[in-house]
Scaffold this active site. Structure first.
Site, PDB file in Angstrom:
ATOM      1  N   ASN A   7      -2.233   4.425 -10.415  1.00 57.60           N
ATOM      2  CA  ASN A   7      -1.183   3.951  -9.523  1.00 57.60           C
ATOM      3  C   ASN A   7      -0.422   3.054 -10.056  1.00 57.60           C
ATOM      4  OD1 ASN A   7       0.205   3.234  -7.371  1.00 57.60           O
ATOM      5  ND2 ASN A   7      -1.604   2.481  -6.095  1.00 57.60           N
ATOM      6  N   LYS A  14      -2.819   0.235 -11.349  1.00 55.77           N
ATOM      7  CA  LYS A  14      -4.309   0.188 -10.892  1.00 55.77           C
ATOM      8  C   LYS A  14      -4.746   1.600 -11.527  1.00 55.77           C
ATOM      9  CE  LYS A  14      -3.189  -1.932  -6.381  1.00 55.77           C
ATOM     10  NZ  LYS A  14      -3.327  -1.767  -5.164  1.00 55.77           N
ATOM     11  N   ARG A  91      -0.657   8.738  -8.383  1.00 53.91           N
ATOM     12  CA  ARG A  91      -0.070   8.495  -6.981  1.00 53.91           C
ATOM     13  C   ARG A  91       1.376   8.450  -7.214  1.00 53.91           C
ATOM     14  NH1 ARG A  91       1.130   3.088  -4.077  1.00 53.91           N
ATOM     15  NH2 ARG A  91       1.639   3.996  -1.890  1.00 53.91           N
ATOM     16  N   HIS A 180       1.840   6.319   3.062  1.00 58.99           N
ATOM     17  CA  HIS A 180       0.555   5.887   3.494  1.00 58.99           C
ATOM     18  C   HIS A 180      -0.248   7.533   3.503  1.00 58.99           C
ATOM     19  CE1 HIS A 180       1.138   2.001   4.841  1.00 58.99           C
ATOM     20  NE2 HIS A 180       0.913   1.780   3.570  1.00 58.99           N
ATOM     21  N   HIS A 208      -3.337   2.484   9.664  1.00 53.25           N
ATOM     22  CA  HIS A 208      -3.415   2.035   8.436  1.00 53.25           C
ATOM     23  C   HIS A 208      -2.766   0.640   8.204  1.00 53.25           C
ATOM     24  CE1 HIS A 208      -3.344   2.320   3.832  1.00 53.25           C
ATOM     25  NE2 HIS A 208      -2.724   1.388   4.130  1.00 53.25           N
ATOM     26  N   LEU A 209      -3.612  -0.372   8.540  1.00 54.01           N
ATOM     27  CA  LEU A 209      -2.987  -2.059   8.615  1.00 54.01           C
ATOM     28  C   LEU A 209      -3.281  -2.682   7.436  1.00 54.01           C
ATOM     29  CD1 LEU A 209      -4.269  -2.255  12.592  1.00 54.01           C
ATOM     30  CD2 LEU A 209      -1.979  -1.298  11.617  1.00 54.01           C
ATOM     31  N   ARG A 241       7.432  -7.512   6.542  1.00 60.17           N
ATOM     32  CA  ARG A 241       8.556  -6.199   6.590  1.00 60.17           C
ATOM     33  C   ARG A 241       8.797  -6.277   8.182  1.00 60.17           C
ATOM     34  NH1 ARG A 241       6.311  -1.180   3.808  1.00 60.17           N
ATOM     35  NH2 ARG A 241       5.174  -2.610   2.040  1.00 60.17           N
ATOM     36  N   ASP A 283      -0.360 -13.282   5.635  1.00 60.18           N
ATOM     37  CA  ASP A 283      -1.952 -12.972   5.398  1.00 60.18           C
ATOM     38  C   ASP A 283      -2.492 -13.324   6.721  1.00 60.18           C
ATOM     39  OD1 ASP A 283      -4.475 -13.026   5.045  1.00 60.18           O
ATOM     40  OD2 ASP A 283      -4.068 -12.813   2.935  1.00 60.18           O
ATOM     41  N   ARG A 285      -5.390 -13.456   7.644  1.00 57.30           N
ATOM     42  CA  ARG A 285      -6.460 -14.316   7.695  1.00 57.30           C
ATOM     43  C   ARG A 285      -5.942 -15.976   7.961  1.00 57.30           C
ATOM     44  NH1 ARG A 285      -8.922 -11.713   2.550  1.00 57.30           N
ATOM     45  NH2 ARG A 285      -6.557 -11.615   2.006  1.00 57.30           N
ATOM     46  N   GLY A 331      -6.717  -3.300   4.656  1.00 60.49           N
ATOM     47  CA  GLY A 331      -6.966  -4.768   4.714  1.00 60.49           C
ATOM     48  C   GLY A 331      -7.354  -5.261   6.468  1.00 60.49           C
ATOM     49  N   ASN A 335     -10.986  -4.979   8.196  1.00 64.34           N
ATOM     50  CA  ASN A 335     -11.743  -6.369   8.137  1.00 64.34           C
ATOM     51  C   ASN A 335     -11.306  -7.208   9.497  1.00 64.34           C
ATOM     52  OD1 ASN A 335     -12.667  -6.357   5.465  1.00 64.34           O
ATOM     53  ND2 ASN A 335     -10.709  -6.193   4.836  1.00 64.34           N
ATOM     54  N   GLU A 385      -7.836   5.988  -1.071  1.00 66.37           N
ATOM     55  CA  GLU A 385      -6.757   6.685  -1.568  1.00 66.37           C
ATOM     56  C   GLU A 385      -7.021   7.265  -3.152  1.00 66.37           C
ATOM     57  OE1 GLU A 385      -4.550   3.596  -0.172  1.00 66.37           O
ATOM     58  OE2 GLU A 385      -2.863   4.951  -0.053  1.00 66.37           O
TER      59      GLU A 385
HETATM   60  P1  ADP Z   1      -1.984  -3.490   0.507  1.00 66.78           P
HETATM   61  O1  ADP Z   1      -1.155  -2.667   1.647  1.00 66.78           O
HETATM   62  O2  ADP Z   1      -1.377  -4.340  -0.182  1.00 66.78           O
HETATM   63  O3  ADP Z   1      -2.825  -2.175   0.072  1.00 66.78           O
HETATM   64  P2  ADP Z   1      -4.441  -4.220   2.079  1.00 66.78           P
HETATM   65  O4  ADP Z   1      -4.814  -3.144   2.726  1.00 66.78           O
HETATM   66  O5  ADP Z   1      -5.225  -4.545   0.956  1.00 66.78           O
HETATM   67  O6  ADP Z   1      -2.921  -4.209   1.531  1.00 66.78           O
HETATM   68  O7  ADP Z   1      -4.251  -5.265   3.085  1.00 66.78           O
HETATM   69  C1  ADP Z   1      -3.983  -6.650   2.798  1.00 66.78           C
HETATM   70  C2  ADP Z   1      -4.091  -7.342   3.924  1.00 66.78           C
HETATM   71  O8  ADP Z   1      -5.416  -7.460   4.816  1.00 66.78           O
HETATM   72  C3  ADP Z   1      -4.120  -9.051   3.685  1.00 66.78           C
HETATM   73  O9  ADP Z   1      -2.589  -9.235   3.677  1.00 66.78           O
HETATM   74  C4  ADP Z   1      -4.595  -9.689   4.771  1.00 66.78           C
HETATM   75  O10 ADP Z   1      -3.670  -9.853   5.778  1.00 66.78           O
HETATM   76  C5  ADP Z   1      -5.517  -8.698   5.687  1.00 66.78           C
HETATM   77  N1  ADP Z   1      -6.941  -8.814   5.572  1.00 66.78           N
HETATM   78  C6  ADP Z   1      -7.837  -8.761   4.390  1.00 66.78           C
HETATM   79  N2  ADP Z   1      -9.107  -9.220   4.913  1.00 66.78           N
HETATM   80  C7  ADP Z   1      -9.130  -9.485   5.997  1.00 66.78           C
HETATM   81  C8  ADP Z   1      -9.684 -10.641   6.999  1.00 66.78           C
HETATM   82  N3  ADP Z   1     -11.107 -10.642   6.960  1.00 66.78           N
HETATM   83  N4  ADP Z   1      -9.231 -10.718   8.304  1.00 66.78           N
HETATM   84  C9  ADP Z   1      -7.935 -10.417   8.735  1.00 66.78           C
HETATM   85  N5  ADP Z   1      -7.221  -9.904   7.704  1.00 66.78           N
HETATM   86  C10 ADP Z   1      -7.646  -9.551   6.698  1.00 66.78           C
END
Ligand code: ADP
Length: 400
Positions: A7, A14, A91, A180, A208-209, A241, A283, A285, A331, A335, A385
Protein backbone atom coordinates in the site's frame (compact mmCIF):
# COMPACT_ATOMS: atom_id res chain seq x y z
CA UNK A 1 1.55 -19.48 -1.44
CA UNK A 2 3.04 -16.27 0.03
CA UNK A 3 1.61 -12.95 -1.07
CA UNK A 4 3.15 -9.55 -0.49
CA UNK A 5 0.59 -6.76 -0.06
CA UNK A 6 1.78 -3.25 -0.86
CA UNK A 7 0.00 0.00 0.00
CA UNK A 8 2.07 2.84 -1.37
CA UNK A 9 1.40 6.46 -0.31
CA UNK A 10 3.17 9.65 -1.35
CA UNK A 11 5.88 9.38 1.32
CA UNK A 12 4.94 6.12 3.05
CA UNK A 13 4.63 2.44 2.22
CA UNK A 14 2.79 -0.22 4.22
CA UNK A 15 3.44 -3.87 3.52
CA UNK A 16 2.38 -7.28 4.71
CA UNK A 17 3.58 -10.73 3.72
CA UNK A 18 0.79 -13.28 4.09
CA UNK A 19 1.05 -17.07 3.91
CA UNK A 20 -2.25 -17.96 2.27
CA UNK A 21 -2.21 -21.50 3.66
CA UNK A 22 -3.98 -20.52 6.85
CA UNK A 23 -3.93 -16.78 6.01
CA UNK A 24 -1.13 -16.19 8.45
CA UNK A 25 0.79 -12.88 8.53
CA UNK A 26 4.50 -13.70 8.23
CA UNK A 27 5.79 -10.12 8.36
CA UNK A 28 4.52 -6.58 8.15
CA UNK A 29 5.86 -3.09 8.33
CA UNK A 30 5.66 0.57 7.62
CA UNK A 31 8.11 2.77 5.74
CA UNK A 32 7.91 6.46 6.59
CA UNK A 33 9.43 9.64 5.20
CA UNK A 34 10.38 8.28 1.76
CA UNK A 35 12.29 11.00 -0.09
CA UNK A 36 12.49 13.10 3.08
CA UNK A 37 15.26 13.26 5.67
CA UNK A 38 14.82 10.70 8.44
CA UNK A 39 13.47 7.79 6.34
CA UNK A 40 12.90 4.60 8.30
CA UNK A 41 11.25 1.19 8.24
CA UNK A 42 9.50 -0.38 11.21
CA UNK A 43 9.61 -4.08 10.38
CA UNK A 44 7.91 -6.88 12.32
CA UNK A 45 8.38 -10.53 11.51
CA UNK A 46 5.86 -12.67 13.39
CA UNK A 47 7.52 -14.24 16.41
CA UNK A 48 10.60 -12.00 16.26
CA UNK A 49 11.46 -8.61 17.79
CA UNK A 50 10.68 -5.44 15.86
CA UNK A 51 13.56 -3.89 13.97
CA UNK A 52 13.78 -0.24 12.96
CA UNK A 53 15.90 0.36 9.88
CA UNK A 54 17.02 3.96 9.57
CA UNK A 55 18.58 4.62 6.21
CA UNK A 56 18.19 7.32 3.54
CA UNK A 57 15.54 6.36 0.96
CA UNK A 58 15.56 8.76 -1.92
CA UNK A 59 12.59 7.15 -3.64
CA UNK A 60 10.05 4.32 -3.46
CA UNK A 61 12.32 1.95 -5.36
CA UNK A 62 15.01 2.27 -2.69
CA UNK A 63 12.37 1.90 0.03
CA UNK A 64 11.04 -1.27 -1.55
CA UNK A 65 14.56 -2.64 -2.00
CA UNK A 66 15.13 -2.23 1.73
CA UNK A 67 11.73 -3.75 2.54
CA UNK A 68 12.55 -6.82 0.43
CA UNK A 69 15.97 -7.05 2.14
CA UNK A 70 14.21 -7.00 5.51
CA UNK A 71 11.69 -9.65 4.44
CA UNK A 72 14.48 -12.08 3.41
CA UNK A 73 17.01 -11.04 6.08
CA UNK A 74 18.84 -14.00 7.64
CA UNK A 75 18.25 -12.74 11.18
CA UNK A 76 14.98 -10.82 11.24
CA UNK A 77 13.44 -11.87 7.92
CA UNK A 78 10.37 -14.05 7.32
CA UNK A 79 11.44 -16.06 4.24
CA UNK A 80 14.79 -17.19 2.82
CA UNK A 81 14.63 -15.64 -0.63
CA UNK A 82 12.47 -13.54 -2.95
CA UNK A 83 11.51 -16.78 -4.74
CA UNK A 84 9.27 -17.46 -1.76
CA UNK A 85 7.13 -14.42 -2.63
CA UNK A 86 4.71 -15.84 -5.18
CA UNK A 87 2.68 -12.73 -6.03
CA UNK A 88 2.22 -9.08 -5.08
CA UNK A 89 -1.13 -7.38 -4.43
CA UNK A 90 -1.21 -3.59 -4.75
CA UNK A 91 -3.80 -1.34 -3.16
CA UNK A 92 -4.87 1.21 -5.78
CA UNK A 93 -7.13 4.07 -4.74
CA UNK A 94 -8.96 4.95 -7.94
CA UNK A 95 -10.10 2.59 -10.65
CA UNK A 96 -12.68 5.03 -12.03
CA UNK A 97 -15.33 3.25 -14.10
CA UNK A 98 -12.72 0.93 -15.58
CA UNK A 99 -12.50 -1.57 -12.75
CA UNK A 100 -15.38 -3.22 -10.91
CA UNK A 101 -13.05 -5.99 -9.74
CA UNK A 102 -9.41 -6.65 -8.95
CA UNK A 103 -7.22 -7.47 -11.97
CA UNK A 104 -3.83 -8.91 -12.89
CA UNK A 105 -1.57 -5.98 -13.77
CA UNK A 106 -0.52 -5.72 -17.42
CA UNK A 107 0.28 -2.80 -19.73
CA UNK A 108 -3.39 -2.12 -20.49
CA UNK A 109 -4.24 -2.05 -16.77
CA UNK A 110 -1.32 0.32 -16.10
CA UNK A 111 -2.63 2.67 -18.79
CA UNK A 112 -6.08 2.71 -17.19
CA UNK A 113 -4.66 3.34 -13.70
CA UNK A 114 -2.61 6.21 -15.13
CA UNK A 115 -5.67 7.63 -16.87
CA UNK A 116 -7.55 7.57 -13.56
CA UNK A 117 -4.78 9.57 -11.85
CA UNK A 118 -6.72 12.60 -12.98
CA UNK A 119 -9.47 11.57 -10.55
CA UNK A 120 -7.06 10.89 -7.66
CA UNK A 121 -4.00 13.08 -8.22
CA UNK A 122 -2.69 12.57 -4.68
CA UNK A 123 -3.19 8.80 -4.53
CA UNK A 124 -2.84 7.02 -7.88
CA UNK A 125 0.62 8.42 -8.79
CA UNK A 126 2.34 6.94 -5.68
CA UNK A 127 0.43 3.67 -6.26
CA UNK A 128 1.87 3.58 -9.80
CA UNK A 129 5.36 4.29 -8.49
CA UNK A 130 4.97 1.31 -6.12
CA UNK A 131 3.96 -1.01 -8.97
CA UNK A 132 6.87 0.14 -11.15
CA UNK A 133 9.38 -0.29 -8.33
CA UNK A 134 8.09 -3.85 -7.73
CA UNK A 135 8.27 -4.61 -11.45
CA UNK A 136 11.92 -3.62 -11.50
CA UNK A 137 12.86 -5.56 -8.40
CA UNK A 138 10.73 -8.67 -9.01
CA UNK A 139 10.17 -8.76 -12.79
CA UNK A 140 8.90 -12.35 -12.91
CA UNK A 141 6.43 -12.10 -10.02
CA UNK A 142 2.75 -11.66 -10.97
CA UNK A 143 1.04 -8.57 -9.62
CA UNK A 144 -2.58 -7.72 -8.95
CA UNK A 145 -4.31 -4.35 -8.53
CA UNK A 146 -7.07 -4.09 -5.91
CA UNK A 147 -9.09 -0.87 -6.12
CA UNK A 148 -10.72 1.11 -3.29
CA UNK A 149 -13.46 2.12 -5.72
CA UNK A 150 -14.21 -1.31 -7.27
CA UNK A 151 -16.72 -2.57 -4.68
CA UNK A 152 -18.86 0.54 -5.28
CA UNK A 153 -19.16 0.05 -9.03
CA UNK A 154 -22.47 -1.75 -8.38
CA UNK A 155 -24.04 1.51 -7.12
CA UNK A 156 -26.97 2.36 -9.41
CA UNK A 157 -27.04 5.59 -11.45
CA UNK A 158 -29.74 7.19 -9.30
CA UNK A 159 -27.25 7.06 -6.43
CA UNK A 160 -24.11 8.03 -8.35
CA UNK A 161 -25.21 10.85 -10.65
CA UNK A 162 -24.91 14.36 -9.20
CA UNK A 163 -27.62 16.94 -9.84
CA UNK A 164 -25.43 19.08 -12.10
CA UNK A 165 -25.58 19.20 -15.92
CA UNK A 166 -25.35 15.61 -17.16
CA UNK A 167 -22.73 16.59 -19.72
CA UNK A 168 -20.13 16.81 -16.90
CA UNK A 169 -20.63 13.14 -16.20
CA UNK A 170 -20.27 12.40 -19.92
CA UNK A 171 -17.30 14.69 -20.48
CA UNK A 172 -15.34 14.30 -17.25
CA UNK A 173 -16.87 11.27 -15.51
CA UNK A 174 -17.92 13.41 -12.55
CA UNK A 175 -20.02 11.04 -10.41
CA UNK A 176 -20.00 9.33 -7.04
CA UNK A 177 -17.27 6.68 -6.91
CA UNK A 178 -16.95 5.93 -3.20
CA UNK A 179 -13.84 4.73 -1.38
CA UNK A 180 -12.81 2.29 1.40
CA UNK A 181 -14.43 -0.36 -0.84
CA UNK A 182 -12.03 -3.12 0.21
CA UNK A 183 -12.88 -2.50 3.86
CA UNK A 184 -16.66 -2.30 3.33
CA UNK A 185 -16.50 -5.51 1.30
CA UNK A 186 -14.40 -7.33 3.90
CA UNK A 187 -16.52 -6.43 6.93
CA UNK A 188 -19.84 -7.08 5.17
CA UNK A 189 -18.66 -10.55 4.09
CA UNK A 190 -17.25 -11.24 7.52
CA UNK A 191 -20.53 -10.17 9.19
CA UNK A 192 -22.46 -12.71 7.12
CA UNK A 193 -19.88 -15.40 7.97
CA UNK A 194 -20.03 -14.68 11.71
CA UNK A 195 -23.84 -14.73 11.69
CA UNK A 196 -23.83 -17.94 9.65
CA UNK A 197 -26.04 -16.38 6.96
CA UNK A 198 -25.83 -16.05 3.19
CA UNK A 199 -24.82 -12.46 2.39
CA UNK A 200 -27.35 -12.53 -0.47
CA UNK A 201 -30.13 -12.52 2.13
CA UNK A 202 -28.79 -9.59 4.16
CA UNK A 203 -29.12 -5.81 4.07
CA UNK A 204 -26.01 -4.48 5.78
CA UNK A 205 -24.85 -0.97 6.66
CA UNK A 206 -21.10 -0.75 7.18
CA UNK A 207 -19.59 2.22 9.06
CA UNK A 208 -15.84 2.60 8.36
CA UNK A 209 -14.96 5.29 10.91
CA UNK A 210 -11.28 6.26 11.00
CA UNK A 211 -9.27 9.33 10.03
CA UNK A 212 -11.28 9.15 6.83
CA UNK A 213 -14.82 7.85 7.34
CA UNK A 214 -17.56 6.47 5.15
CA UNK A 215 -20.84 4.58 5.47
CA UNK A 216 -22.04 2.07 2.86
CA UNK A 217 -25.34 0.33 2.14
CA UNK A 218 -24.64 -3.27 1.14
CA UNK A 219 -27.70 -5.06 -0.26
CA UNK A 220 -27.28 -8.77 -0.87
CA UNK A 221 -23.48 -8.37 -0.89
CA UNK A 222 -23.45 -5.45 -3.35
CA UNK A 223 -22.74 -1.81 -2.54
CA UNK A 224 -25.79 0.24 -3.53
CA UNK A 225 -24.80 3.56 -1.97
CA UNK A 226 -21.94 5.10 -0.04
CA UNK A 227 -21.27 8.42 1.65
CA UNK A 228 -18.00 9.37 -0.07
CA UNK A 229 -18.39 10.74 -3.55
CA UNK A 230 -16.34 11.98 -6.48
CA UNK A 231 -13.50 12.32 -3.95
CA UNK A 232 -12.94 11.14 -0.36
CA UNK A 233 -13.85 14.66 0.83
CA UNK A 234 -17.58 13.97 0.63
CA UNK A 235 -20.08 12.58 3.12
CA UNK A 236 -19.40 12.48 6.84
CA UNK A 237 -17.50 15.08 8.83
CA UNK A 238 -14.11 13.42 9.37
CA UNK A 239 -10.90 13.99 11.35
CA UNK A 240 -9.84 16.96 9.25
CA UNK A 241 -12.18 16.78 6.22
CA UNK A 242 -15.41 18.75 6.03
CA UNK A 243 -17.61 16.12 4.42
CA UNK A 244 -20.73 17.48 2.69
CA UNK A 245 -21.26 21.21 2.97
CA UNK A 246 -23.33 23.68 0.99
CA UNK A 247 -21.19 24.19 -2.15
CA UNK A 248 -22.02 27.92 -2.10
CA UNK A 249 -19.85 28.26 1.03
CA UNK A 250 -16.73 27.78 -1.10
CA UNK A 251 -16.92 30.90 -3.32
CA UNK A 252 -18.23 32.86 -0.32
CA UNK A 253 -15.15 32.05 1.83
CA UNK A 254 -12.81 32.58 -1.15
CA UNK A 255 -14.24 36.04 -1.52
CA UNK A 256 -14.31 37.00 2.17
CA UNK A 257 -10.87 35.62 3.07
CA UNK A 258 -9.25 36.36 -0.27
CA UNK A 259 -8.21 32.72 -0.69
CA UNK A 260 -7.18 30.82 -3.79
CA UNK A 261 -8.95 27.60 -4.75
CA UNK A 262 -5.93 25.56 -3.55
CA UNK A 263 -6.08 27.28 -0.18
CA UNK A 264 -9.79 26.54 0.23
CA UNK A 265 -9.24 22.97 -0.91
CA UNK A 266 -6.52 22.61 1.72
CA UNK A 267 -8.81 24.11 4.38
CA UNK A 268 -11.61 21.64 3.51
CA UNK A 269 -9.25 18.63 3.51
CA UNK A 270 -6.82 19.45 6.31
CA UNK A 271 -8.37 22.00 8.69
CA UNK A 272 -12.03 21.06 8.80
CA UNK A 273 -13.99 18.12 10.23
CA UNK A 274 -13.87 17.55 13.98
CA UNK A 275 -10.52 19.39 14.10
CA UNK A 276 -12.10 22.48 12.57
CA UNK A 277 -15.17 22.38 14.80
CA UNK A 278 -13.35 21.68 18.07
CA UNK A 279 -10.19 23.67 17.40
CA UNK A 280 -8.42 20.99 19.47
CA UNK A 281 -7.62 17.79 17.58
CA UNK A 282 -8.62 15.43 14.81
CA UNK A 283 -8.08 12.48 17.13
CA UNK A 284 -11.25 11.19 18.75
CA UNK A 285 -9.38 10.13 21.88
CA UNK A 286 -8.34 13.74 22.51
CA UNK A 287 -11.88 14.94 21.85
CA UNK A 288 -13.45 12.42 24.21
CA UNK A 289 -11.09 13.51 27.00
CA UNK A 290 -11.74 17.20 26.29
CA UNK A 291 -15.49 16.57 26.33
CA UNK A 292 -15.22 14.90 29.74
CA UNK A 293 -13.32 17.96 30.96
CA UNK A 294 -16.26 20.12 29.90
CA UNK A 295 -15.02 21.43 26.56
CA UNK A 296 -18.18 22.50 24.74
CA UNK A 297 -16.72 22.53 21.22
CA UNK A 298 -15.23 19.05 21.62
CA UNK A 299 -18.72 17.82 22.58
CA UNK A 300 -20.20 19.68 19.61
CA UNK A 301 -17.68 18.06 17.22
CA UNK A 302 -18.47 14.57 18.54
CA UNK A 303 -22.23 15.23 18.40
CA UNK A 304 -21.99 16.47 14.82
CA UNK A 305 -19.93 13.44 13.78
CA UNK A 306 -22.42 11.02 15.38
CA UNK A 307 -25.41 12.85 13.92
CA UNK A 308 -24.08 12.59 10.40
CA UNK A 309 -23.39 8.86 10.72
CA UNK A 310 -26.92 8.46 12.12
CA UNK A 311 -28.45 10.28 9.14
CA UNK A 312 -26.69 8.00 6.67
CA UNK A 313 -27.80 4.89 8.55
CA UNK A 314 -31.40 6.13 8.47
CA UNK A 315 -31.14 7.07 4.78
CA UNK A 316 -29.84 3.61 3.93
CA UNK A 317 -32.60 2.00 6.02
CA UNK A 318 -35.02 3.91 3.80
CA UNK A 319 -33.29 2.66 0.64
CA UNK A 320 -33.15 -0.98 1.72
CA UNK A 321 -36.43 -1.12 3.72
CA UNK A 322 -34.70 -2.71 6.69
CA UNK A 323 -31.21 -3.10 8.13
CA UNK A 324 -30.34 -6.66 9.17
CA UNK A 325 -26.79 -5.86 10.22
CA UNK A 326 -25.00 -2.66 11.27
CA UNK A 327 -21.20 -2.98 11.34
CA UNK A 328 -18.67 -0.66 12.97
CA UNK A 329 -15.05 -0.80 11.84
CA UNK A 330 -11.73 1.16 11.57
CA UNK A 331 -10.01 3.20 14.33
CA UNK A 332 -13.09 4.86 15.83
CA UNK A 333 -15.64 2.17 14.94
CA UNK A 334 -13.50 -0.60 16.42
CA UNK A 335 -12.31 1.24 19.51
CA UNK A 336 -14.74 3.89 20.70
CA UNK A 337 -17.60 2.36 22.68
CA UNK A 338 -18.95 5.83 23.49
CA UNK A 339 -19.10 6.86 19.80
CA UNK A 340 -20.88 3.61 18.88
CA UNK A 341 -23.38 4.25 21.68
CA UNK A 342 -23.87 7.88 20.64
CA UNK A 343 -24.50 6.88 17.02
CA UNK A 344 -27.03 4.16 17.88
CA UNK A 345 -28.89 6.29 20.43
CA UNK A 346 -32.24 7.26 18.91
CA UNK A 347 -32.11 4.64 16.16
CA UNK A 348 -34.27 2.22 18.18
CA UNK A 349 -37.12 3.10 15.80
CA UNK A 350 -35.14 1.28 13.08
CA UNK A 351 -34.58 -1.80 15.27
CA UNK A 352 -31.04 -0.73 16.17
CA UNK A 353 -30.34 -1.35 19.82
CA UNK A 354 -26.93 -1.74 21.44
CA UNK A 355 -26.76 -3.54 24.80
CA UNK A 356 -24.61 -1.35 27.05
CA UNK A 357 -23.03 -4.33 28.81
CA UNK A 358 -22.05 -5.86 25.45
CA UNK A 359 -20.64 -2.60 24.04
CA UNK A 360 -18.75 -1.10 26.98
CA UNK A 361 -15.00 -1.53 26.77
CA UNK A 362 -15.05 -3.48 23.48
CA UNK A 363 -11.91 -2.65 21.47
CA UNK A 364 -10.56 -4.19 18.30
CA UNK A 365 -12.34 -7.54 18.48
CA UNK A 366 -15.19 -9.15 16.59
CA UNK A 367 -18.33 -8.92 18.69
CA UNK A 368 -22.11 -8.71 18.41
CA UNK A 369 -23.34 -5.77 20.50
CA UNK A 370 -27.09 -6.34 20.26
CA UNK A 371 -29.22 -8.88 22.12
CA UNK A 372 -32.49 -9.00 20.22
CA UNK A 373 -32.00 -11.64 17.53
CA UNK A 374 -35.13 -10.53 15.67
CA UNK A 375 -33.87 -6.94 15.29
CA UNK A 376 -30.73 -5.48 13.67
CA UNK A 377 -27.50 -7.29 14.60
CA UNK A 378 -25.08 -4.51 15.63
CA UNK A 379 -21.48 -5.67 15.33
CA UNK A 380 -17.85 -4.60 15.70
CA UNK A 381 -15.59 -6.17 13.08
CA UNK A 382 -11.94 -5.09 12.81
CA UNK A 383 -11.23 -4.38 9.16
CA UNK A 384 -8.51 -6.25 7.29
CA UNK A 385 -7.92 -4.66 3.91
CA UNK A 386 -4.56 -6.41 3.53
CA UNK A 387 -6.15 -9.85 3.84
CA UNK A 388 -8.83 -8.91 1.32
CA UNK A 389 -6.10 -7.76 -1.12
CA UNK A 390 -4.14 -10.98 -0.51
CA UNK A 391 -7.28 -13.09 -1.12
CA UNK A 392 -8.08 -11.35 -4.41
CA UNK A 393 -4.44 -11.69 -5.48
CA UNK A 394 -4.42 -15.41 -4.67
CA UNK A 395 -7.63 -16.00 -6.58
CA UNK A 396 -6.50 -14.17 -9.70
CA UNK A 397 -3.00 -15.62 -9.73
CA UNK A 398 -4.28 -19.18 -9.15
CA UNK A 399 -6.75 -18.88 -12.04
CA UNK A 400 -4.22 -17.57 -14.53
P1 ADP B 1 -6.83 5.66 8.96
O1 ADP B 1 -7.97 6.26 8.19
O2 ADP B 1 -5.62 6.53 9.03
O3 ADP B 1 -6.56 4.21 8.60
P2 ADP B 1 -7.70 4.56 11.49
O4 ADP B 1 -8.75 3.64 11.01
O5 ADP B 1 -6.44 3.99 12.01
O6 ADP B 1 -7.39 5.68 10.43
O7 ADP B 1 -8.36 5.47 12.63
C1 ADP B 1 -7.61 6.43 13.30
C2 ADP B 1 -8.52 7.16 14.27
O8 ADP B 1 -9.14 6.23 15.17
C3 ADP B 1 -7.73 8.11 15.16
O9 ADP B 1 -7.63 9.37 14.62
C4 ADP B 1 -8.57 8.13 16.41
O10 ADP B 1 -9.42 9.27 16.33
C5 ADP B 1 -9.44 6.90 16.37
N1 ADP B 1 -9.21 6.02 17.53
C6 ADP B 1 -8.27 5.07 17.67
N2 ADP B 1 -8.37 4.49 18.90
C7 ADP B 1 -9.40 5.09 19.53
C8 ADP B 1 -10.01 4.95 20.82
N3 ADP B 1 -9.57 4.06 21.71
N4 ADP B 1 -11.03 5.76 21.10
C9 ADP B 1 -11.49 6.67 20.22
N5 ADP B 1 -10.96 6.84 19.00
C10 ADP B 1 -9.94 6.07 18.65
Amino acid sequence: MNILVINCGSSSLKYQLVDMNGEEVLAKGLVERIGIEGSRIKHDTTGKDRVVIEEPMKDHKRALELVLNAVVHAEYGAVKSLDEINAVGHRIVHGGEDFAESVIINDKVMEAIEKNSELAPLHNPPNIIGINACKELMPATPMVAVFDTAFHQTIPADNYIYAIPYEYYEKYKIRRYGFHGTSHKYVSQRAAEILGKDIKDLNIVTCHLGNGSSVTAVEGGRSIDTSMGFTPLAGLAMGTRSGDIDPAIIPFIMDKENLTFDEVNNMLNKKSGVLGISGISSDFRDLEIAEQEGNVRAKLALDIFANKVKKYIAAYAAQMCRIDVLVFTAGIGENSDSMRERICEGLECLGIRVAKELNDGVRGIEKVLSKDLTATAVMVIPTNEELMIARDTLELVSNR
